[in-house]
Design an enzyme around this catalytic site. Sequence first.
Site, PDB file in Angstrom:
ATOM      1  N   GLY A  31       5.181  44.958  24.044  1.00 53.82           N
ATOM      2  CA  GLY A  31       4.599  45.232  25.350  1.00 53.82           C
ATOM      3  C   GLY A  31       5.634  45.549  26.403  1.00 53.82           C
ATOM      4  O   GLY A  31       6.781  45.856  26.110  1.00 53.82           O
ATOM      5  N   LEU A  33       5.534  48.193  28.334  1.00 62.45           N
ATOM      6  CA  LEU A  33       5.819  49.516  27.783  1.00 62.45           C
ATOM      7  C   LEU A  33       6.635  50.392  28.733  1.00 62.45           C
ATOM      8  O   LEU A  33       6.499  50.304  29.954  1.00 62.45           O
ATOM      9  CB  LEU A  33       4.497  50.220  27.438  1.00 62.45           C
ATOM     10  CG  LEU A  33       3.553  49.447  26.508  1.00 62.45           C
ATOM     11  CD1 LEU A  33       2.274  50.238  26.277  1.00 62.45           C
ATOM     12  CD2 LEU A  33       4.230  49.114  25.179  1.00 62.45           C
ATOM     13  N   HIS A  34       7.456  51.244  28.131  1.00 60.44           N
ATOM     14  CA  HIS A  34       8.219  52.246  28.889  1.00 60.44           C
ATOM     15  C   HIS A  34       8.153  53.559  28.116  1.00 60.44           C
ATOM     16  O   HIS A  34       7.474  53.633  27.062  1.00 60.44           O
ATOM     17  CB  HIS A  34       9.658  51.773  29.117  1.00 60.44           C
ATOM     18  CG  HIS A  34      10.357  51.337  27.865  1.00 60.44           C
ATOM     19  ND1 HIS A  34      10.699  52.202  26.851  1.00 60.44           N
ATOM     20  CD2 HIS A  34      10.743  50.111  27.441  1.00 60.44           C
ATOM     21  CE1 HIS A  34      11.281  51.531  25.886  1.00 60.44           C
ATOM     22  NE2 HIS A  34      11.312  50.254  26.209  1.00 60.44           N
ATOM     23  N   GLU A  35       8.872  54.570  28.594  1.00 56.29           N
ATOM     24  CA  GLU A  35       8.761  55.903  27.976  1.00 56.29           C
ATOM     25  C   GLU A  35       9.163  55.911  26.500  1.00 56.29           C
ATOM     26  O   GLU A  35       8.702  56.754  25.738  1.00 56.29           O
ATOM     27  CB  GLU A  35       9.605  56.943  28.734  1.00 56.29           C
ATOM     28  CG  GLU A  35       9.006  57.401  30.041  1.00 56.29           C
ATOM     29  CD  GLU A  35       9.452  56.536  31.221  1.00 56.29           C
ATOM     30  OE1 GLU A  35       9.776  55.341  31.009  1.00 56.29           O
ATOM     31  OE2 GLU A  35       9.475  57.053  32.351  1.00 56.29           O
ATOM     32  N   HIS A  37       8.362  53.642  24.283  1.00 58.13           N
ATOM     33  CA  HIS A  37       7.137  53.301  23.533  1.00 58.13           C
ATOM     34  C   HIS A  37       6.157  54.475  23.569  1.00 58.13           C
ATOM     35  O   HIS A  37       5.466  54.747  22.583  1.00 58.13           O
ATOM     36  CB  HIS A  37       6.449  52.082  24.155  1.00 58.13           C
ATOM     37  CG  HIS A  37       7.280  50.832  24.148  1.00 58.13           C
ATOM     38  ND1 HIS A  37       7.785  50.266  25.278  1.00 58.13           N
ATOM     39  CD2 HIS A  37       7.678  50.040  23.115  1.00 58.13           C
ATOM     40  CE1 HIS A  37       8.448  49.165  24.975  1.00 58.13           C
ATOM     41  NE2 HIS A  37       8.411  49.013  23.667  1.00 58.13           N
ATOM     42  N   GLY A 147      11.918  52.838  17.177  1.00 56.71           N
ATOM     43  CA  GLY A 147      12.935  53.588  17.925  1.00 56.71           C
ATOM     44  C   GLY A 147      14.329  53.354  17.370  1.00 56.71           C
ATOM     45  O   GLY A 147      14.656  52.259  16.909  1.00 56.71           O
ATOM     46  N   ASP A 150      16.929  50.416  18.523  1.00 54.01           N
ATOM     47  CA  ASP A 150      17.058  49.186  17.736  1.00 54.01           C
ATOM     48  C   ASP A 150      17.412  49.573  16.305  1.00 54.01           C
ATOM     49  O   ASP A 150      16.636  49.353  15.362  1.00 54.01           O
ATOM     50  CB  ASP A 150      15.742  48.399  17.793  1.00 54.01           C
ATOM     51  CG  ASP A 150      15.424  47.956  19.213  1.00 54.01           C
ATOM     52  OD1 ASP A 150      16.304  47.360  19.850  1.00 54.01           O
ATOM     53  OD2 ASP A 150      14.313  48.239  19.690  1.00 54.01           O
ATOM     54  N   SER A 186      12.749  47.388  27.879  1.00 54.66           N
ATOM     55  CA  SER A 186      11.943  46.485  28.720  1.00 54.66           C
ATOM     56  C   SER A 186      12.860  45.531  29.478  1.00 54.66           C
ATOM     57  O   SER A 186      12.490  45.007  30.522  1.00 54.66           O
ATOM     58  CB  SER A 186      10.977  45.674  27.853  1.00 54.66           C
ATOM     59  OG  SER A 186      10.188  46.534  27.077  1.00 54.66           O
ATOM     60  N   ARG A 187      14.051  45.263  28.947  1.00 61.25           N
ATOM     61  CA  ARG A 187      14.940  44.290  29.575  1.00 61.25           C
ATOM     62  C   ARG A 187      15.749  44.893  30.726  1.00 61.25           C
ATOM     63  O   ARG A 187      16.448  44.146  31.417  1.00 61.25           O
ATOM     64  CB  ARG A 187      15.889  43.695  28.528  1.00 61.25           C
ATOM     65  CG  ARG A 187      15.176  42.735  27.554  1.00 61.25           C
ATOM     66  CD  ARG A 187      16.174  42.032  26.645  1.00 61.25           C
ATOM     67  NE  ARG A 187      15.579  40.936  25.909  1.00 61.25           N
ATOM     68  CZ  ARG A 187      15.175  41.007  24.646  1.00 61.25           C
ATOM     69  NH1 ARG A 187      15.275  42.138  23.962  1.00 61.25           N
ATOM     70  NH2 ARG A 187      14.675  39.950  24.043  1.00 61.25           N
TER      71      ARG A 187
HETATM   72  O1  PAF Z   1      11.152  46.210  18.575  1.00 62.88           O
HETATM   73  C1  PAF Z   1      10.292  45.381  18.945  1.00 62.88           C
HETATM   74  O2  PAF Z   1       9.696  45.502  20.010  1.00 62.88           O
HETATM   75  C2  PAF Z   1      10.001  44.172  18.054  1.00 62.88           C
HETATM   76  O3  PAF Z   1      11.153  43.699  17.455  1.00 62.88           O
HETATM   77  C3  PAF Z   1       8.898  44.452  17.018  1.00 62.88           C
HETATM   78  C4  PAF Z   1       9.314  45.521  16.028  1.00 62.88           C
HETATM   79  C5  PAF Z   1       7.627  44.886  17.733  1.00 62.88           C
HETATM   80  C6  PAF Z   1       8.587  43.177  16.222  1.00 62.88           C
HETATM   81  O4  PAF Z   1       8.169  42.145  17.061  1.00 62.88           O
END
Ligand code: PAF
Length: 278
Positions: A31, A33-35, A37, A147, A150, A186-187
């Site tokens: 959640g 959310l940003h661009e 996502h 993405g 990560d 998000s951070r």
């Molecule tokens: O990348 C994330 O936001 C989280 O690590 C994920 C993949 C939704 C699992 O909780």
Amino acid sequence: MRLIETIEELKQWVSENKATGAGIGLVPTMGFLHEGHMKLVETAKRENDVVLMSIFVNPAQFGPNEDFERYPRDMERDQELAQTAGADAIFAPSAGEIYPRESAIVISAGRLADQLCGKSRPGHFDGVLKVVTKLFHLSEADRAYFGQKDAQQLAIIESLVEDFNFPLEIRRVETVREPDGLAKSSRNIYLTGQERAEAPHLKKALEMGKQLAIGGMDPIPAMTDYLGENCSGTIDYIQLLSYPDLTENVTGEAILALAVQFEKARLIDNLLFTIKGN
Ligand code: PAF
């Protein structure tokens, strides 16, 4: 767009879609959310008939001193953004719904968690694997979207799916950046004004390091100096590894990745590129 909160309802939604032969794309998120996502959903929408986004701040992937409690949450705004991006349903379960009892089984990322973020976040990737395993089974998705920001998470999930024959395809989606190069996260809202001004130097350090690595040089000392001069945050790591197997034998596909701890935000970023052998 449908909001689904229980596993029972999700199973119903999945079986309705499977009955029509619809291909399901899954976009797992926590959640806020940003661009980045939005791009995952848009990509999923192009490649599948229906798109399910999960929104679940997964307690299993946060360490005891991490930011689980204060992780940003805004369900109303998330629903609007998910709908705009083209999601057909959101699965937003409670923690009790996902983890009704303490499981004795541990899914471990093993040696893939010994590098990069895994070193300073023990158990984090095991927690990610725990929740994505559930989401993959429950959604019966044909494809799931993650993405490249990560990148270690992506490599570990790809390995899970390949090694244990999960019947879905993992799709990599490029990092979305602010105009000044800062990777969307998000951070980022935790950054102070001064830290936000410094944050684009992470990408600049990576670009400089990439050129050095491609030229056969060790990029880490120059990147460390550059970040020391331009960022008030503390470097957690800078590493050059092979990708996606994350070993120190770097020829071919490589990842140059870093993490910097600012006062309240730990930022990560990386570049993937090819290093030619001799
Ligand atoms: O990348 C994330 O936001 C989280 O690590 C994920 C993949 C939704 C699992 O909780």
